[in-house]
Scaffold this motif. Structure first.
Motif, short mmCIF file in Angstrom:
data_model
loop_
_atom_site.label_atom_id
_atom_site.label_comp_id
_atom_site.label_asym_id
_atom_site.label_seq_id
_atom_site.Cartn_x
_atom_site.Cartn_y
_atom_site.Cartn_z
N PHE A 151 0.82 -1.21 0.00
CA PHE A 151 0.00 0.00 0.00
C PHE A 151 0.85 1.27 0.00
O PHE A 151 0.36 2.34 0.32
CB PHE A 151 -0.93 0.01 1.23
CG PHE A 151 -1.88 -1.14 1.27
CD1 PHE A 151 -2.70 -1.45 0.21
CD2 PHE A 151 -1.95 -1.95 2.40
CE1 PHE A 151 -3.58 -2.51 0.25
CE2 PHE A 151 -2.83 -3.02 2.46
CZ PHE A 151 -3.65 -3.31 1.38
N ALA A 152 2.12 1.13 -0.37
CA ALA A 152 3.02 2.28 -0.34
C ALA A 152 2.51 3.41 -1.25
O ALA A 152 2.15 3.17 -2.40
CB ALA A 152 4.43 1.85 -0.78
N ARG A 153 2.47 4.59 -0.70
CA ARG A 153 2.10 5.83 -1.41
C ARG A 153 0.64 5.87 -1.85
O ARG A 153 0.25 6.76 -2.61
CB ARG A 153 3.02 6.07 -2.62
CG ARG A 153 4.48 6.28 -2.23
CD ARG A 153 5.33 6.65 -3.43
NE ARG A 153 5.34 5.58 -4.44
CZ ARG A 153 6.13 4.52 -4.37
NH1 ARG A 153 6.97 4.38 -3.38
NH2 ARG A 153 6.09 3.59 -5.31
N LEU A 154 -0.18 4.94 -1.39
CA LEU A 154 -1.61 5.00 -1.72
C LEU A 154 -2.29 6.11 -0.92
O LEU A 154 -2.11 6.20 0.30
CB LEU A 154 -2.29 3.66 -1.42
CG LEU A 154 -2.26 2.59 -2.51
CD1 LEU A 154 -3.02 1.35 -2.05
CD2 LEU A 154 -2.83 3.09 -3.82
N ARG A 155 -3.08 6.91 -1.60
CA ARG A 155 -3.84 7.97 -0.93
C ARG A 155 -5.31 7.60 -0.80
O ARG A 155 -6.09 8.35 -0.24
CB ARG A 155 -3.71 9.27 -1.72
CG ARG A 155 -2.26 9.77 -1.87
CD ARG A 155 -2.22 11.03 -2.71
NE ARG A 155 -2.76 10.79 -4.05
CZ ARG A 155 -3.07 11.75 -4.92
NH1 ARG A 155 -2.87 13.01 -4.58
NH2 ARG A 155 -3.56 11.46 -6.10
N ALA A 156 -5.68 6.46 -1.31
CA ALA A 156 -7.09 6.06 -1.35
C ALA A 156 -7.64 5.76 0.04
O ALA A 156 -6.91 5.39 0.95
CB ALA A 156 -7.24 4.83 -2.25
N LYS A 157 -8.95 5.91 0.16
CA LYS A 157 -9.66 5.45 1.35
C LYS A 157 -9.85 3.95 1.21
O LYS A 157 -10.38 3.47 0.21
CB LYS A 157 -11.01 6.16 1.47
CG LYS A 157 -11.80 5.76 2.70
CD LYS A 157 -13.03 6.65 2.87
CE LYS A 157 -14.03 6.42 1.75
NZ LYS A 157 -15.27 7.19 1.97
N ILE A 158 -9.39 3.20 2.22
CA ILE A 158 -9.30 1.74 2.09
C ILE A 158 -10.18 1.04 3.11
O ILE A 158 -10.18 1.41 4.30
CB ILE A 158 -7.84 1.27 2.26
CG1 ILE A 158 -6.95 1.95 1.23
CG2 ILE A 158 -7.72 -0.24 2.13
CD1 ILE A 158 -5.47 1.63 1.38
N SER A 159 -10.89 0.03 2.66
CA SER A 159 -11.70 -0.81 3.55
C SER A 159 -11.04 -2.19 3.67
O SER A 159 -10.85 -2.87 2.66
CB SER A 159 -13.13 -0.95 3.02
OG SER A 159 -13.88 -1.80 3.86
N LEU A 178 -1.98 3.98 6.41
CA LEU A 178 -3.18 3.93 5.57
C LEU A 178 -4.24 4.92 6.01
O LEU A 178 -4.32 5.32 7.17
CB LEU A 178 -3.78 2.52 5.59
CG LEU A 178 -2.93 1.40 5.00
CD1 LEU A 178 -3.74 0.11 4.98
CD2 LEU A 178 -2.46 1.74 3.60
N ARG A 179 -5.09 5.26 5.03
CA ARG A 179 -6.28 6.07 5.31
C ARG A 179 -7.47 5.11 5.31
O ARG A 179 -8.07 4.84 4.27
CB ARG A 179 -6.42 7.14 4.23
CG ARG A 179 -7.61 8.05 4.41
CD ARG A 179 -7.73 9.00 3.23
NE ARG A 179 -9.06 9.58 3.17
CZ ARG A 179 -9.67 9.90 2.04
NH1 ARG A 179 -9.07 9.66 0.88
NH2 ARG A 179 -10.87 10.44 2.06
#
Length: 278
Positions: A151-159, A178-179
């Motif tokens: 998940f490196a550098r991911l800006r997404a909202k994650i479930s 994480l977000r």
């Protein structure tokens, strides 16, 4: 089909040009060049917009939505349209997200992989979409752990809810970056943990209480090193004791042997007796 139509039309134009005057042929030649350019653009556009046979692609308010839900897919389709903005892959039987699975989808904003059988996520699974992705759903799968790089550098909202997570140091470090979706964050549960007392509890609640799984990892490592060192130390002491006892036994036997030998004075007396007799 568009490629065949272009070729057929082009041949007709060339045949017509052969029957015309020089001026008319030049005009037709210009039209042919324009037609070739248009055909090339149409073919390229069709290759970009091609939809996998197992999916349904629609244009929703100018955005390409690829719907592949409930299609019994066992892996992610490789031929997804490059202009995909929304990709719905929920309710399939996907077990693995490989490296670079979405690297050609530079416009991807929403990715739904919920309710699959996903167990493993490769470190480079989301490379290529980290800048564009806004929503990622991995809920209701079989994921126990993920590499930190996934998940490196991911800006997404994650479930990540409803997965059998194993709570330990790596998961803690992953979640820190994480977000998480606030609506499902309390459903990220420790199925197992490095300390059994935390199994069945929401990961966020455990971490918010001040628990640091990385400390348990270090403590476990320290204990293992101590046990190993103690084992080696015990072996060394046992060897030294054996060596000393063995040498003592040899020394005692040697001493007894020496005691059993006649002394020099006794030998001299025996020699004198023998000389006198002779």
């Amino acid at each position: 089909m568009p490629d065949r139509t272009c070729k057929r039309t082009l041949l007709n134009m060339l045949d017509t040009a052969g029957l015309r005057t020089t001026r008319q042929s030049l005009m037709i030649s210009g039209i042919v060049r324009l037609w070739i350019l248009m055909c090339g653009m149409l073919t390229a556009n069709m290759s970009i917009m091609a939809c996998p046979s197992s999916c349904h692609c629609i244009d929703k308010n100018g955005l390409t939505v690829v719907q592949c839900m409930s299609r019994n897919l066992e892996k992610i389709p490789p031929d997804l349209p490059r202009d995909t903005v929304v990709l719905l892959l929920a309710a399939n039987h996907i077990t693995h997200i490989p490296n670079h699975a979405f690297r050609e989808l530079h416009y991807l904003q929403e990715l739904d992989l919920s309710s699959n059988d996903i167990e493993t996520v490769d470190p480079g699974a989301f490379q290529g979409v980290s800048d564009s992705l806004l929503m990622l759903d991995l809920s209701n799968n079989h994921i126990q752990s993920v590499p930190k790089e996934a998940f490196a550098r991911l800006r997404a909202k994650i479930s990540l809810s409803n997965n059998p997570w194993h709570c330990e140091c790596t998961l803690q470090e992953v979640l820190r970056e994480l977000r998480l979706d606030p609506e499902t964050v309390n459903e990220v549960i420790c199925h197992t943990a490095v300390q059994e007392e935390y199994a069945g509890k929401p990961v966020i609640h455990v971490l918010d209480s001040g628990i640091n799984f990385c400390n348990f990892h270090h403590k476990t490592t320290d204990v293992a090193m101590f046990v190993t060192m103690f084992g080696w130390f015990t072996m060394v002491i046992a060897y030294v004791i054996y060596y000393v006892r063995h040498n003592q036994e040899d020394a005692r036997r040697h001493l007894e042997y020496l005691k059993s030998l006649p002394s020099n004075s006794q030998i001299s007396k025996d020699f004198d007796t023998i000389s006198t007799v002779l």
